[in-house]
Write a protein that holds these residues in place. Sequence first.
Motif, PDB file in Angstrom:
ATOM      1  N   THR A 186      59.269  77.419  80.895  1.00 34.83           N
ATOM      2  CA  THR A 186      59.656  78.728  81.421  1.00 34.83           C
ATOM      3  C   THR A 186      59.606  78.719  82.946  1.00 34.83           C
ATOM      4  O   THR A 186      59.259  77.722  83.576  1.00 34.83           O
ATOM      5  CB  THR A 186      58.694  79.814  80.911  1.00 34.83           C
ATOM      6  OG1 THR A 186      57.406  79.625  81.531  1.00 34.83           O
ATOM      7  CG2 THR A 186      58.547  79.751  79.392  1.00 34.83           C
ATOM      8  N   ALA A 187      59.901  79.894  83.514  1.00 34.23           N
ATOM      9  CA  ALA A 187      59.638  80.110  84.934  1.00 34.23           C
ATOM     10  C   ALA A 187      58.122  80.143  85.132  1.00 34.23           C
ATOM     11  O   ALA A 187      57.352  79.955  84.185  1.00 34.23           O
ATOM     12  CB  ALA A 187      60.271  81.420  85.375  1.00 34.23           C
ATOM     13  N   CYS A 188      57.681  80.393  86.344  1.00 37.86           N
ATOM     14  CA  CYS A 188      56.249  80.393  86.660  1.00 37.86           C
ATOM     15  C   CYS A 188      55.577  81.614  86.035  1.00 37.86           C
ATOM     16  O   CYS A 188      55.627  82.723  86.571  1.00 37.86           O
ATOM     17  CB  CYS A 188      56.073  80.396  88.174  1.00 37.86           C
ATOM     18  SG  CYS A 188      54.356  80.267  88.708  1.00 37.86           S
ATOM     19  N   LEU A 189      54.932  81.409  84.882  1.00 37.28           N
ATOM     20  CA  LEU A 189      54.259  82.489  84.164  1.00 37.28           C
ATOM     21  C   LEU A 189      52.780  82.171  84.007  1.00 37.28           C
ATOM     22  O   LEU A 189      52.408  81.042  83.702  1.00 37.28           O
ATOM     23  CB  LEU A 189      54.863  82.670  82.768  1.00 37.28           C
ATOM     24  CG  LEU A 189      56.299  83.174  82.655  1.00 37.28           C
ATOM     25  CD1 LEU A 189      56.703  83.214  81.180  1.00 37.28           C
ATOM     26  CD2 LEU A 189      56.449  84.543  83.289  1.00 37.28           C
ATOM     27  N   GLN A 190      51.944  83.180  84.188  1.00 35.79           N
ATOM     28  CA  GLN A 190      50.536  83.041  83.872  1.00 35.79           C
ATOM     29  C   GLN A 190      50.360  83.047  82.352  1.00 35.79           C
ATOM     30  O   GLN A 190      51.212  83.525  81.604  1.00 35.79           O
ATOM     31  CB  GLN A 190      49.734  84.165  84.512  1.00 35.79           C
ATOM     32  CG  GLN A 190      49.708  84.123  86.032  1.00 35.79           C
ATOM     33  CD  GLN A 190      49.026  82.870  86.567  1.00 35.79           C
ATOM     34  OE1 GLN A 190      47.883  82.571  86.203  1.00 35.79           O
ATOM     35  NE2 GLN A 190      49.709  82.129  87.425  1.00 35.79           N
ATOM     36  N   HIS A 191      49.231  82.558  81.886  1.00 28.38           N
ATOM     37  CA  HIS A 191      49.010  82.368  80.459  1.00 28.38           C
ATOM     38  C   HIS A 191      49.197  83.650  79.644  1.00 28.38           C
ATOM     39  O   HIS A 191      49.823  83.631  78.582  1.00 28.38           O
ATOM     40  CB  HIS A 191      47.598  81.820  80.230  1.00 28.38           C
ATOM     41  CG  HIS A 191      47.291  81.491  78.813  1.00 28.38           C
ATOM     42  ND1 HIS A 191      47.879  80.433  78.143  1.00 28.38           N
ATOM     43  CD2 HIS A 191      46.460  82.087  77.913  1.00 28.38           C
ATOM     44  CE1 HIS A 191      47.424  80.386  76.908  1.00 28.38           C
ATOM     45  NE2 HIS A 191      46.571  81.384  76.732  1.00 28.38           N
ATOM     46  N   THR A 192      48.667  84.743  80.136  1.00 34.59           N
ATOM     47  CA  THR A 192      48.722  85.986  79.365  1.00 34.59           C
ATOM     48  C   THR A 192      50.067  86.704  79.480  1.00 34.59           C
ATOM     49  O   THR A 192      50.281  87.706  78.795  1.00 34.59           O
ATOM     50  CB  THR A 192      47.618  86.956  79.811  1.00 34.59           C
ATOM     51  OG1 THR A 192      47.764  87.212  81.219  1.00 34.59           O
ATOM     52  CG2 THR A 192      46.237  86.356  79.542  1.00 34.59           C
TER      53      THR A 192
END
Length: 228
Positions: free
Chosen positions: A201-207
């Motif tokens: 994905t794009a830059c996503l945090q875990h939550t």
Amino acid sequence: MRHTYRAIALASLALLPPAAAAPALAARAASTPDPIVFVHGWNSDGSTWNTMAERFRADGWPAGRLHQWSYPTSQSNATTAIQLAQEIDHVLASTGASKVDLVTHSMGGLSSRYYLKNMAGDAKVDAWVSLAGPNHGTGAAYLCGGASCTEMRPGSAFLNALNAGDETPGTTRYATWRSPCDGIVTPADTVALAGALNTETACLQHTAFPADAAVYREVRDHVAPGAR
């Protein structure tokens, strides 16, 4: 705005002569989407899926076919798999469907994979989704305790057995999503499985995975290809 599958079926039947209605209804029923069982991760619950479930409803999934399941996250993933099997059987019985789709976040991918591999679950699951799943372990699991955290540690007996042989058994359609900015499940490559459709994905945090609009669209198209 998209209509529900049910509304489309009823509108179509209204245009048919009575003799044609029964076979047409059967044909339409076959296009009804599989029920989706959402499986959350560690230290979470079914509310994780509120945003994604609402998007599925807006895109035509009947509310009765969206199941935001909750379970105790400190127990072994093998124990959770037994409970998941019971939940899936309940969903199939209540909906009359022959298979479900499983959409999982984080540790939820492990119990569901155990079910697929060791409990003949692949016969009851059409599509499986892992969002940021620690499929080959994550160092963050050393920071928590209990059976489930121990199992998420790289090289654990649980993961070694789960990943031995075919990582994507049966005819279930497997897909994973990982982020280079996850921060919890690392390294990102731990998510990918041999034989699955693996997406970065794009830059996503875990939550952020369950609420991300772009991830939702890709998950939707995986669980019901060609349905829209």
